[in-house]
Design a protein around this motif. Structure first.
Motif, PDB file in Angstrom:
ATOM      1  N   SER A   1      21.678   5.845  47.435  1.00 47.78           N
ATOM      2  CA  SER A   1      20.887   6.170  48.621  1.00 47.78           C
ATOM      3  C   SER A   1      19.512   6.721  48.245  1.00 47.78           C
ATOM      4  O   SER A   1      18.524   6.467  48.939  1.00 47.78           O
ATOM      5  CB  SER A   1      21.636   7.178  49.499  1.00 47.78           C
ATOM      6  OG  SER A   1      21.835   8.409  48.822  1.00 47.78           O
ATOM      7  N   SER A   2      19.436   7.445  47.135  1.00 42.55           N
ATOM      8  CA  SER A   2      18.174   8.071  46.741  1.00 42.55           C
ATOM      9  C   SER A   2      17.178   7.078  46.160  1.00 42.55           C
ATOM     10  O   SER A   2      15.961   7.241  46.318  1.00 42.55           O
ATOM     11  CB  SER A   2      18.431   9.188  45.720  1.00 42.55           C
ATOM     12  OG  SER A   2      19.207  10.217  46.274  1.00 42.55           O
ATOM     13  N   TYR A   3      17.684   6.031  45.468  1.00 38.10           N
ATOM     14  CA  TYR A   3      16.794   5.142  44.717  1.00 38.10           C
ATOM     15  C   TYR A   3      16.940   3.685  45.155  1.00 38.10           C
ATOM     16  O   TYR A   3      16.735   2.767  44.374  1.00 38.10           O
ATOM     17  CB  TYR A   3      17.065   5.297  43.214  1.00 38.10           C
ATOM     18  CG  TYR A   3      17.034   6.742  42.771  1.00 38.10           C
ATOM     19  CD1 TYR A   3      15.859   7.483  42.871  1.00 38.10           C
ATOM     20  CD2 TYR A   3      18.181   7.377  42.298  1.00 38.10           C
ATOM     21  CE1 TYR A   3      15.821   8.818  42.490  1.00 38.10           C
ATOM     22  CE2 TYR A   3      18.156   8.708  41.911  1.00 38.10           C
ATOM     23  CZ  TYR A   3      16.977   9.430  42.005  1.00 38.10           C
ATOM     24  OH  TYR A   3      16.947  10.746  41.647  1.00 38.10           O
ATOM     25  N   SER A   4      17.244   3.491  46.424  1.00 41.25           N
ATOM     26  CA  SER A   4      17.446   2.136  46.947  1.00 41.25           C
ATOM     27  C   SER A   4      16.168   1.308  46.932  1.00 41.25           C
ATOM     28  O   SER A   4      16.213   0.075  47.017  1.00 41.25           O
ATOM     29  CB  SER A   4      18.004   2.205  48.375  1.00 41.25           C
ATOM     30  OG  SER A   4      17.113   2.911  49.229  1.00 41.25           O
ATOM     31  N   ASP A   5      15.012   1.973  46.806  1.00 42.44           N
ATOM     32  CA  ASP A   5      13.742   1.240  46.810  1.00 42.44           C
ATOM     33  C   ASP A   5      13.347   0.716  45.432  1.00 42.44           C
ATOM     34  O   ASP A   5      12.339   0.023  45.298  1.00 42.44           O
ATOM     35  CB  ASP A   5      12.627   2.142  47.339  1.00 42.44           C
ATOM     36  CG  ASP A   5      12.437   3.402  46.496  1.00 42.44           C
ATOM     37  OD1 ASP A   5      13.413   3.847  45.864  1.00 42.44           O
ATOM     38  OD2 ASP A   5      11.314   3.937  46.481  1.00 42.44           O
ATOM     39  N   GLN A   6      14.136   1.015  44.393  1.00 42.90           N
ATOM     40  CA  GLN A   6      13.830   0.549  43.041  1.00 42.90           C
ATOM     41  C   GLN A   6      14.668  -0.687  42.727  1.00 42.90           C
ATOM     42  O   GLN A   6      15.890  -0.602  42.537  1.00 42.90           O
ATOM     43  CB  GLN A   6      14.096   1.641  42.004  1.00 42.90           C
ATOM     44  CG  GLN A   6      13.081   2.770  42.048  1.00 42.90           C
ATOM     45  CD  GLN A   6      13.293   3.785  40.945  1.00 42.90           C
ATOM     46  OE1 GLN A   6      13.676   4.925  41.207  1.00 42.90           O
ATOM     47  NE2 GLN A   6      13.054   3.381  39.706  1.00 42.90           N
ATOM     48  N   ALA A   7      14.017  -1.823  42.639  1.00 46.35           N
ATOM     49  CA  ALA A   7      14.727  -3.093  42.464  1.00 46.35           C
ATOM     50  C   ALA A   7      15.381  -3.230  41.099  1.00 46.35           C
ATOM     51  O   ALA A   7      16.323  -4.007  40.947  1.00 46.35           O
ATOM     52  CB  ALA A   7      13.757  -4.253  42.688  1.00 46.35           C
ATOM     53  N   ASN A   8      14.894  -2.484  40.106  1.00 47.23           N
ATOM     54  CA  ASN A   8      15.422  -2.666  38.746  1.00 47.23           C
ATOM     55  C   ASN A   8      16.450  -1.620  38.351  1.00 47.23           C
ATOM     56  O   ASN A   8      16.738  -1.432  37.164  1.00 47.23           O
ATOM     57  CB  ASN A   8      14.279  -2.677  37.721  1.00 47.23           C
ATOM     58  CG  ASN A   8      13.561  -1.336  37.615  1.00 47.23           C
ATOM     59  OD1 ASN A   8      13.507  -0.568  38.576  1.00 47.23           O
ATOM     60  ND2 ASN A   8      13.002  -1.065  36.439  1.00 47.23           N
ATOM     61  N   VAL A   9      17.037  -0.918  39.334  1.00 45.87           N
ATOM     62  CA  VAL A   9      18.112   0.021  39.014  1.00 45.87           C
ATOM     63  C   VAL A   9      19.388  -0.383  39.742  1.00 45.87           C
ATOM     64  O   VAL A   9      19.356  -0.894  40.860  1.00 45.87           O
ATOM     65  CB  VAL A   9      17.736   1.481  39.349  1.00 45.87           C
ATOM     66  CG1 VAL A   9      16.422   1.868  38.681  1.00 45.87           C
ATOM     67  CG2 VAL A   9      17.682   1.727  40.838  1.00 45.87           C
ATOM     68  N   GLN A  10      20.514  -0.162  39.069  1.00 42.07           N
ATOM     69  CA  GLN A  10      21.830  -0.464  39.618  1.00 42.07           C
ATOM     70  C   GLN A  10      22.785   0.673  39.270  1.00 42.07           C
ATOM     71  O   GLN A  10      22.556   1.423  38.315  1.00 42.07           O
ATOM     72  CB  GLN A  10      22.378  -1.767  39.028  1.00 42.07           C
ATOM     73  CG  GLN A  10      21.530  -2.994  39.258  1.00 42.07           C
ATOM     74  CD  GLN A  10      22.080  -4.215  38.539  1.00 42.07           C
ATOM     75  OE1 GLN A  10      23.188  -4.195  37.994  1.00 42.07           O
ATOM     76  NE2 GLN A  10      21.297  -5.284  38.525  1.00 42.07           N
ATOM     77  N   PHE A  11      23.889   0.757  40.014  1.00 43.25           N
ATOM     78  CA  PHE A  11      24.891   1.782  39.761  1.00 43.25           C
ATOM     79  C   PHE A  11      26.279   1.145  39.753  1.00 43.25           C
ATOM     80  O   PHE A  11      26.611   0.378  40.667  1.00 43.25           O
ATOM     81  CB  PHE A  11      24.823   2.888  40.807  1.00 43.25           C
ATOM     82  CG  PHE A  11      23.548   3.687  40.751  1.00 43.25           C
ATOM     83  CD1 PHE A  11      23.440   4.775  39.898  1.00 43.25           C
ATOM     84  CD2 PHE A  11      22.453   3.341  41.536  1.00 43.25           C
ATOM     85  CE1 PHE A  11      22.263   5.505  39.829  1.00 43.25           C
ATOM     86  CE2 PHE A  11      21.271   4.061  41.473  1.00 43.25           C
ATOM     87  CZ  PHE A  11      21.177   5.153  40.623  1.00 43.25           C
TER      88      PHE A  11
END
Length: 254
Positions: A76-86
């Motif tokens: 939810s915090s970093y949904s705007d970063q296309a190059n990160v996944q969890f």
């Protein structure tokens, strides 16, 4: 009594406190221009986001943690970063093929593992040859309070290293873990942190909570707890409270 020495608020508070150290720990990865970098035991994803911004869009940063609540906070915090996944997974079974990962970082993870050697071998398995590993750990055995009650302090530290934290002396074992797993070019850096108010000690170390638990578990008695806590409060009131703890960064290459 909580079995964990952390929660979301704790990770975010200590993350701000350790900002300079975190930035230093990213140095082994700055030459990576493409591929996948893993932050293992990523918690709420602060370092996943930071690495994503630092390394650019051609590098995918994957945060892995066993705790879905932490991961959802990151999503939810970093949904705007296309190059990160969890991804949700245990550290001992990293869900990637052998020699497919360009870099791997783990912060304050090894101290929580009962069988860290297995995780070290798994880290080595997924890393490409010639690529970096960086591990950051709290050296709980280095915790020092500057007051006269050294015998009580020793008992509190014994509670932390021997009971509360699964692998409380992980920081001292990191070089040996890496060497045994076959990593090369092992380097260690030590970062001392000085805390000058009781408020910060409670925020960053949960110290009064840990002292309460040390008494509950029989490492200190009620009188010793009261003596030590009163000494901390008196020092804080008189503006000479101080405690210190070391954090280590150990880096290597597969």
């Amino acid at each position: 009594m909580s079995s964990k020495h952390y929660n979301i608020d704790y990770l975010e508070e200590t993350g701000r406190f350790l900002k300079t150290l975190k930035e230093y720990s990213y140095n082994p990865f700055t030459n990576i221009s493409e591929g996948t970098v893993i932050d293992l035991g990523c918690g709420t994803g602060m370092d996943v986001s930071n690495l994503g911004k630092l390394l650019g869009d051609k590098v995918t940063i994957v945060g892995i943690d066993h705790d879905e609540t932490m991961l959802n906070k990151g999503r939810s915090s970093y949904s705007d970063q296309a190059n990160v996944q969890f991804l949700q997974s245990e550290a001992s079974t990293i869900p990637f093929e052998t020699e497919t990962i360009a870099g791997l970082r783990a912060e304050r993870l090894i101290q929580h593992l009962k069988e860290p050697e297995n995780t070290m071998l798994e880290m080595r398995r997924v890393l490409k040859r010639g690529h970096p590993l960086a591990i950051i750990e709290t050296d709980w055995a280095s915790l020092t309070f500057y007051n006269e009650y050294l015998p009580i302090e020793k008992k509190i530290i014994s509670f932390l290293t021997d009971k509360k934290i699964n692998n409380g002396i992980a920081a001292k074992k990191l070089t040996a873990y890496m060497d045994s797993a076959g990593f090369k070019d092992i380097k260690i850096e030590i970062f001392p942190f000085i805390i000058r108010t009781l408020k910060e000690a409670n925020e960053y170390l949960w110290i009064e909570r840990m002292i309460d638990e040390a008494e509950t578990e029989g490492f200190i008695n009620q009188q010793e707890k009261e003596i030590f806590i009163n000494a901390m409060h008196e020092a804080d009131t008189k503006n000479y409270f101080v405690c210190s703890i070391n954090v280590v960064i150990v880096s290597s290459i597969k």
